[in-house]
Design a protein around this motif. Structure first.
Motif, PDB file in Angstrom:
ATOM      1  N   ASN A   1     -21.946   7.001  -5.239  1.00 19.01           N
ATOM      2  CA  ASN A   1     -20.819   7.731  -5.808  1.00 19.01           C
ATOM      3  C   ASN A   1     -19.815   8.107  -4.732  1.00 19.01           C
ATOM      4  O   ASN A   1     -20.141   8.143  -3.539  1.00 19.01           O
ATOM      5  CB  ASN A   1     -21.314   8.999  -6.521  1.00 19.01           C
ATOM      6  CG  ASN A   1     -22.070   8.687  -7.796  1.00 19.01           C
ATOM      7  OD1 ASN A   1     -21.535   8.041  -8.697  1.00 19.01           O
ATOM      8  ND2 ASN A   1     -23.313   9.126  -7.876  1.00 19.01           N
TER       9      ASN A   1
ATOM     10  N   LEU B   1     -16.698  10.948  -3.680  1.00 21.63           N
ATOM     11  CA  LEU B   1     -15.951  12.182  -3.896  1.00 21.63           C
ATOM     12  C   LEU B   1     -14.583  12.018  -3.252  1.00 21.63           C
ATOM     13  O   LEU B   1     -14.474  11.850  -2.033  1.00 21.63           O
ATOM     14  CB  LEU B   1     -16.687  13.375  -3.281  1.00 21.63           C
ATOM     15  CG  LEU B   1     -18.049  13.712  -3.903  1.00 21.63           C
ATOM     16  CD1 LEU B   1     -18.699  14.886  -3.158  1.00 21.63           C
ATOM     17  CD2 LEU B   1     -17.916  14.027  -5.387  1.00 21.63           C
TER      18      LEU B   1
ATOM     19  N   TYR C   1     -19.917  22.368  -1.956  1.00 22.76           N
ATOM     20  CA  TYR C   1     -19.810  21.504  -3.137  1.00 22.76           C
ATOM     21  C   TYR C   1     -20.509  20.165  -2.889  1.00 22.76           C
ATOM     22  O   TYR C   1     -21.280  19.684  -3.735  1.00 22.76           O
ATOM     23  CB  TYR C   1     -18.335  21.272  -3.489  1.00 22.76           C
ATOM     24  CG  TYR C   1     -18.158  20.388  -4.702  1.00 22.76           C
ATOM     25  CD1 TYR C   1     -18.141  20.922  -5.987  1.00 22.76           C
ATOM     26  CD2 TYR C   1     -18.044  19.002  -4.563  1.00 22.76           C
ATOM     27  CE1 TYR C   1     -18.003  20.108  -7.099  1.00 22.76           C
ATOM     28  CE2 TYR C   1     -17.907  18.180  -5.674  1.00 22.76           C
ATOM     29  CZ  TYR C   1     -17.892  18.733  -6.938  1.00 22.76           C
ATOM     30  OH  TYR C   1     -17.778  17.927  -8.033  1.00 22.76           O
TER      31      TYR C   1
ATOM     32  N   ASN D   1     -24.403  20.348  -2.940  1.00 17.19           N
ATOM     33  CA  ASN D   1     -24.997  20.392  -4.283  1.00 17.19           C
ATOM     34  C   ASN D   1     -24.856  19.064  -5.011  1.00 17.19           C
ATOM     35  O   ASN D   1     -25.787  18.608  -5.685  1.00 17.19           O
ATOM     36  CB  ASN D   1     -24.364  21.528  -5.093  1.00 17.19           C
ATOM     37  CG  ASN D   1     -24.828  22.896  -4.632  1.00 17.19           C
ATOM     38  OD1 ASN D   1     -26.008  23.193  -4.667  1.00 17.19           O
ATOM     39  ND2 ASN D   1     -23.905  23.726  -4.183  1.00 17.19           N
ATOM     40  N   PHE D   2     -23.685  18.421  -4.859  1.00 17.30           N
ATOM     41  CA  PHE D   2     -23.489  17.140  -5.525  1.00 17.30           C
ATOM     42  C   PHE D   2     -24.443  16.082  -4.974  1.00 17.30           C
ATOM     43  O   PHE D   2     -24.995  15.270  -5.727  1.00 17.30           O
ATOM     44  CB  PHE D   2     -22.047  16.666  -5.362  1.00 17.30           C
ATOM     45  CG  PHE D   2     -21.785  15.330  -6.008  1.00 17.30           C
ATOM     46  CD1 PHE D   2     -21.569  15.246  -7.375  1.00 17.30           C
ATOM     47  CD2 PHE D   2     -21.774  14.159  -5.259  1.00 17.30           C
ATOM     48  CE1 PHE D   2     -21.351  14.017  -7.990  1.00 17.30           C
ATOM     49  CE2 PHE D   2     -21.555  12.939  -5.860  1.00 17.30           C
ATOM     50  CZ  PHE D   2     -21.349  12.863  -7.230  1.00 17.30           C
ATOM     51  N   SER D   3     -24.655  16.089  -3.674  1.00 19.76           N
ATOM     52  CA  SER D   3     -25.542  15.097  -3.053  1.00 19.76           C
ATOM     53  C   SER D   3     -26.972  15.213  -3.566  1.00 19.76           C
ATOM     54  O   SER D   3     -27.670  14.211  -3.715  1.00 19.76           O
ATOM     55  CB  SER D   3     -25.528  15.263  -1.527  1.00 19.76           C
ATOM     56  OG  SER D   3     -24.234  15.094  -1.007  1.00 19.76           O
TER      57      SER D   3
ATOM     58  N   GLY E   1     -26.090  15.012  -8.090  1.00 19.49           N
ATOM     59  CA  GLY E   1     -25.096  14.178  -8.762  1.00 19.49           C
ATOM     60  C   GLY E   1     -25.609  12.829  -9.214  1.00 19.49           C
ATOM     61  O   GLY E   1     -25.124  12.262 -10.204  1.00 19.49           O
TER      62      GLY E   1
ATOM     63  N   TYR F   1     -24.407  10.579 -12.403  1.00 20.76           N
ATOM     64  CA  TYR F   1     -23.357   9.618 -12.072  1.00 20.76           C
ATOM     65  C   TYR F   1     -23.895   8.467 -11.237  1.00 20.76           C
ATOM     66  O   TYR F   1     -24.793   8.646 -10.415  1.00 20.76           O
ATOM     67  CB  TYR F   1     -22.237  10.304 -11.260  1.00 20.76           C
ATOM     68  CG  TYR F   1     -21.636  11.521 -11.901  1.00 20.76           C
ATOM     69  CD1 TYR F   1     -20.700  11.414 -12.927  1.00 20.76           C
ATOM     70  CD2 TYR F   1     -21.991  12.794 -11.459  1.00 20.76           C
ATOM     71  CE1 TYR F   1     -20.135  12.544 -13.498  1.00 20.76           C
ATOM     72  CE2 TYR F   1     -21.432  13.930 -12.027  1.00 20.76           C
ATOM     73  CZ  TYR F   1     -20.510  13.796 -13.049  1.00 20.76           C
ATOM     74  OH  TYR F   1     -19.939  14.909 -13.622  1.00 20.76           O
TER      75      TYR F   1
END
Length: 226
Positions: free
Chosen positions: A171, A173, A202, A205-207, A210, A214
């Motif tokens: 993904n 960012l 941010y 947390n996404f890593s 996510g 996604y």
């Protein structure tokens, strides 16, 4: 305890990210040409390597470390970036190569080197820019930088398709302006709405989560439109 590889860790977002993962019981391999800032912290969960992503033997150093010490990688964050701010007609071929060497070729080469160590539920997160997103507002002077950031978006979409049967997620960012040293050097008078620490929170947390939601996606992380 997850194994996390992060590039561009000498300052800014990467520097904050490495500490955040390490403080939350992850093992971090921090890659940067200047590894002194993190090395000086002497954190038990951070290993630093002085690496130039454009040098094949330096990529091999990363491969050797992972092979000898970890055997697998849970998260790879392609965060390192190079920005040159010049009018288009003043940008030389060498300028373009310098930017692409870090922002595109380095991402491709390191990701390729890590593929054997990525497994099901591993997450590859590439940090791009709103300047690389079609239809977004572009800043004059960033022809090399923004076009390179667009290239890694397409690369990540392709890798998600090519490796979709492996369970590895890729993904991107696409960040809006963040108050980092790189931004200050390119635009001394500009003040961004977010600090490096806030953006690192941010991305952290996404890593971690996510990839459950996604794969092959570009998320625009910006408080303004376009």
């Amino acid at each position: 305890m997850k194994n996390v590889v992060i590039t561009g860790t000498s300052r800014g977002i990467g520097f904050e990210l490495a500490q955040q993962f390490a403080n939350n019981d992850c093992k971090v391999l921090a890659l940067s040409r200047n590894d002194k800032p993190l090395k000086d912290l002497n954190h038990k969960n951070i290993t630093t390597l002085s690496v130039d992503l454009g040098v094949e033997s330096d990529i091999q150093k990363v491969t050797s470390f992972v092979n000898e010490n970890w055997k697998n990688v849970d998260i790879l964050i392609n965060n390192a970036g190079k920005l040159i701010n010049k009018p288009f007609t003043e940008l030389s071929t060498d300028d373009f190569l310098e930017v692409y060497k870090v922002n595109v070729f380095g991402v491709a080469e390191l990701t390729k080197a890590m593929i054997p160590f990525l497994k099901q539920n591993s997450h590859v997160v590439t940090i791009s820019s709103m300047g690389g997103v079609q239809g977004s507002m572009k800043f004059p002077g960033l022809a090399a930088y923004s076009s390179a950031k667009g290239a890694v978006i397409t690369l990540s979409e392709l890798l998600a398709e090519e490796y979709k049967d492996t369970g590895i997620a890729f993904n991107v960012l696409a960040l809006g302006a963040v108050q980092t040293e790189m931004l200050e050097e390119a635009f001394p008078d500009y003040k961004a709405p977010l600090s490096a620490k806030e953006m690192a929170d941010y991305i952290y947390n996404f890593s971690l989560t996510g990839n459950k939601f996604y794969n092959g996606k570009i998320l625009e992380v910006s408080s303004s439109t376009p």
